[in-house]
Design a protein around this motif. Sequence first.
Motif, PDB file in Angstrom:
ATOM      1  N   TRP A 273     -16.704  -8.171 -32.473  1.00  0.00           N
ATOM      2  CA  TRP A 273     -16.408  -8.532 -31.096  1.00  0.00           C
ATOM      3  C   TRP A 273     -15.109  -7.845 -30.711  1.00  0.00           C
ATOM      4  N   LYS A 274     -15.185  -6.852 -29.814  1.00  0.00           N
ATOM      5  CA  LYS A 274     -14.010  -6.098 -29.384  1.00  0.00           C
ATOM      6  C   LYS A 274     -13.215  -5.593 -30.580  1.00  0.00           C
ATOM      7  N   ASP A 275     -13.924  -4.953 -31.523  1.00  0.00           N
ATOM      8  CA  ASP A 275     -13.329  -4.339 -32.722  1.00  0.00           C
ATOM      9  C   ASP A 275     -12.817  -5.350 -33.747  1.00  0.00           C
ATOM     10  N   ILE A 276     -13.108  -6.625 -33.549  1.00  0.00           N
ATOM     11  CA  ILE A 276     -12.717  -7.644 -34.513  1.00  0.00           C
ATOM     12  C   ILE A 276     -13.958  -8.086 -35.272  1.00  0.00           C
ATOM     13  N   SER A 277     -13.884  -8.103 -36.605  1.00  0.00           N
ATOM     14  CA  SER A 277     -15.019  -8.557 -37.410  1.00  0.00           C
ATOM     15  C   SER A 277     -15.200 -10.058 -37.229  1.00  0.00           C
ATOM     16  N   VAL A 278     -16.385 -10.468 -36.788  1.00  0.00           N
ATOM     17  CA  VAL A 278     -16.602 -11.886 -36.495  1.00  0.00           C
ATOM     18  C   VAL A 278     -17.694 -12.524 -37.348  1.00  0.00           C
ATOM     19  N   GLY A 279     -18.524 -11.700 -37.996  1.00  0.00           N
ATOM     20  CA  GLY A 279     -19.581 -12.328 -38.780  1.00  0.00           C
ATOM     21  C   GLY A 279     -20.592 -11.328 -39.304  1.00  0.00           C
ATOM     22  N   VAL A 280     -21.664 -11.867 -39.861  1.00  0.00           N
ATOM     23  CA  VAL A 280     -22.763 -11.057 -40.375  1.00  0.00           C
ATOM     24  C   VAL A 280     -24.071 -11.665 -39.883  1.00  0.00           C
ATOM     25  N   SER A 281     -25.098 -10.833 -39.875  1.00  0.00           N
ATOM     26  CA  SER A 281     -26.410 -11.275 -39.425  1.00  0.00           C
ATOM     27  C   SER A 281     -27.465 -10.689 -40.352  1.00  0.00           C
ATOM     28  N   ASP A 282     -28.460 -11.498 -40.717  1.00  0.00           N
ATOM     29  CA  ASP A 282     -29.519 -11.069 -41.623  1.00  0.00           C
ATOM     30  C   ASP A 282     -30.878 -11.314 -40.997  1.00  0.00           C
ATOM     31  N   LEU A 283     -31.726 -10.293 -41.039  1.00  0.00           N
ATOM     32  CA  LEU A 283     -33.097 -10.389 -40.563  1.00  0.00           C
ATOM     33  C   LEU A 283     -34.049 -10.263 -41.737  1.00  0.00           C
ATOM     34  N   GLU A 284     -35.106 -11.068 -41.729  1.00  0.00           N
ATOM     35  CA  GLU A 284     -36.129 -10.969 -42.783  1.00  0.00           C
ATOM     36  C   GLU A 284     -37.506 -11.189 -42.177  1.00  0.00           C
ATOM     37  N   LEU A 285     -38.346 -10.171 -42.269  1.00  0.00           N
ATOM     38  CA  LEU A 285     -39.739 -10.269 -41.834  1.00  0.00           C
ATOM     39  C   LEU A 285     -40.624 -10.272 -43.073  1.00  0.00           C
ATOM     40  N   ARG A 286     -41.453 -11.297 -43.210  1.00  0.00           N
ATOM     41  CA  ARG A 286     -42.369 -11.367 -44.353  1.00  0.00           C
ATOM     42  C   ARG A 286     -43.759 -11.751 -43.864  1.00  0.00           C
ATOM     43  N   ARG A 287     -44.756 -11.371 -44.647  1.00  0.00           N
ATOM     44  CA  ARG A 287     -46.132 -11.756 -44.323  1.00  0.00           C
ATOM     45  C   ARG A 287     -46.342 -13.230 -44.657  1.00  0.00           C
TER      46      ARG A 287
ATOM     47  N   THR B 206     -22.142  -3.891 -23.675  1.00  0.00           N
ATOM     48  CA  THR B 206     -20.990  -3.414 -22.919  1.00  0.00           C
ATOM     49  C   THR B 206     -20.891  -4.157 -21.596  1.00  0.00           C
ATOM     50  N   SER B 207     -19.682  -4.207 -21.062  1.00  0.00           N
ATOM     51  CA  SER B 207     -19.443  -4.782 -19.747  1.00  0.00           C
ATOM     52  C   SER B 207     -18.605  -3.787 -18.962  1.00  0.00           C
ATOM     53  N   SER B 208     -19.149  -3.318 -17.854  1.00  0.00           N
ATOM     54  CA  SER B 208     -18.498  -2.280 -17.044  1.00  0.00           C
ATOM     55  C   SER B 208     -18.114  -1.074 -17.897  1.00  0.00           C
ATOM     56  N   GLY B 209     -18.988  -0.743 -18.853  1.00  0.00           N
ATOM     57  CA  GLY B 209     -18.776   0.413 -19.701  1.00  0.00           C
ATOM     58  C   GLY B 209     -17.892   0.185 -20.903  1.00  0.00           C
ATOM     59  N   LYS B 210     -17.304  -1.007 -21.049  1.00  0.00           N
ATOM     60  CA  LYS B 210     -16.423  -1.305 -22.174  1.00  0.00           C
ATOM     61  C   LYS B 210     -17.170  -2.117 -23.220  1.00  0.00           C
ATOM     62  N   LEU B 211     -17.016  -1.738 -24.497  1.00  0.00           N
ATOM     63  CA  LEU B 211     -17.721  -2.407 -25.583  1.00  0.00           C
ATOM     64  C   LEU B 211     -17.211  -3.832 -25.762  1.00  0.00           C
ATOM     65  N   GLU B 212     -18.138  -4.790 -25.725  1.00  0.00           N
ATOM     66  CA  GLU B 212     -17.807  -6.192 -25.969  1.00  0.00           C
ATOM     67  C   GLU B 212     -18.220  -6.629 -27.368  1.00  0.00           C
ATOM     68  N   PHE B 213     -19.427  -6.242 -27.768  1.00  0.00           N
ATOM     69  CA  PHE B 213     -19.998  -6.792 -28.983  1.00  0.00           C
ATOM     70  C   PHE B 213     -20.893  -5.760 -29.634  1.00  0.00           C
ATOM     71  N   ALA B 214     -20.899  -5.723 -30.970  1.00  0.00           N
ATOM     72  CA  ALA B 214     -21.725  -4.754 -31.678  1.00  0.00           C
ATOM     73  C   ALA B 214     -22.247  -5.337 -32.977  1.00  0.00           C
ATOM     74  N   MET B 215     -23.445  -4.902 -33.349  1.00  0.00           N
ATOM     75  CA  MET B 215     -24.009  -5.174 -34.668  1.00  0.00           C
ATOM     76  C   MET B 215     -24.413  -3.842 -35.271  1.00  0.00           C
ATOM     77  N   ARG B 216     -23.975  -3.596 -36.515  1.00  0.00           N
ATOM     78  CA  ARG B 216     -24.260  -2.323 -37.171  1.00  0.00           C
ATOM     79  C   ARG B 216     -24.833  -2.589 -38.560  1.00  0.00           C
ATOM     80  N   ILE B 217     -25.903  -1.887 -38.881  1.00  0.00           N
ATOM     81  CA  ILE B 217     -26.619  -2.138 -40.123  1.00  0.00           C
ATOM     82  C   ILE B 217     -25.769  -1.762 -41.336  1.00  0.00           C
ATOM     83  N   ARG B 218     -25.889  -2.571 -42.395  1.00  0.00           N
ATOM     84  CA  ARG B 218     -25.178  -2.321 -43.651  1.00  0.00           C
ATOM     85  C   ARG B 218     -26.126  -2.149 -44.827  1.00  0.00           C
TER      86      ARG B 218
END
Length: 257
Positions: free
Chosen positions: A50-64, A232-244
Amino acid sequence: MRILAMGTGCIAAILAGPALAADGPAPRPHGEHAAESDIEPFSSHYAAQWKDISVGVSDLELRRDTQSGHYVYKWTTSARGIFKLVYSQDLVQESWFAIVGDHVQPEKYRGRQGSASVNFDFDWSAGHATGTSEGKPLDLTLEPDTQDLNSIQIQVMLDLQNDNLPSTFHVIDKDQIKGFLYAREGTEQLKTAIGTYDTVIVSSRHTANDRRVLRMWFAPALGWVPVQAERTSSGKLEFAMRIRSLTREGERLNAPP
């Protein structure tokens, strides 16, 4: 990051994003079977900022699931650092759905964070979703293309795979059905923590002139798994998620130590 605020303003909704309802291609009627599309199971891990501050992690899992053509999709979001002091409990969302032709048909959704919960079942024959949201009864009349906050992600992946992304979706967010507008914005070769990949960029917004825009980068070579999302808001980055890291088809891709 409580379920009460599970919409556009929190980590757990970053891949769904805000948008506007509008006319789009007619969805395939529920229950109409065609040559089925398929999507490979995977698990992926993301760092959230969030605005270049590390705020957390997120995990996705798709299974049959146990029945052919049926899947379970789990999304877990955890706060990190000082944010853990405020958001001490994980937000966990699970969806059960079938793939009918080229359409994701959601069956039930369960979301929880501590004592807060949102739970509902889809009854397509009756055209309603019923359950509870924050302890209150929920009964919503379904649009033919309605998804939940998890299943919409898989539907977008399938539509990109089939080169048939509609301009609109309807998604149940907490206790409302909201209209979502999506658009392909082109391609980009994106360097990520697990490698460099050609990606397709998809944007989503509340209205055509909304200052807040969500963009997602999907990698065809990875089965259309999202590798990055930015709001982004008005072109400025607010929040990002990047794969690890990503695991699919017996292959695991990790960020360097």
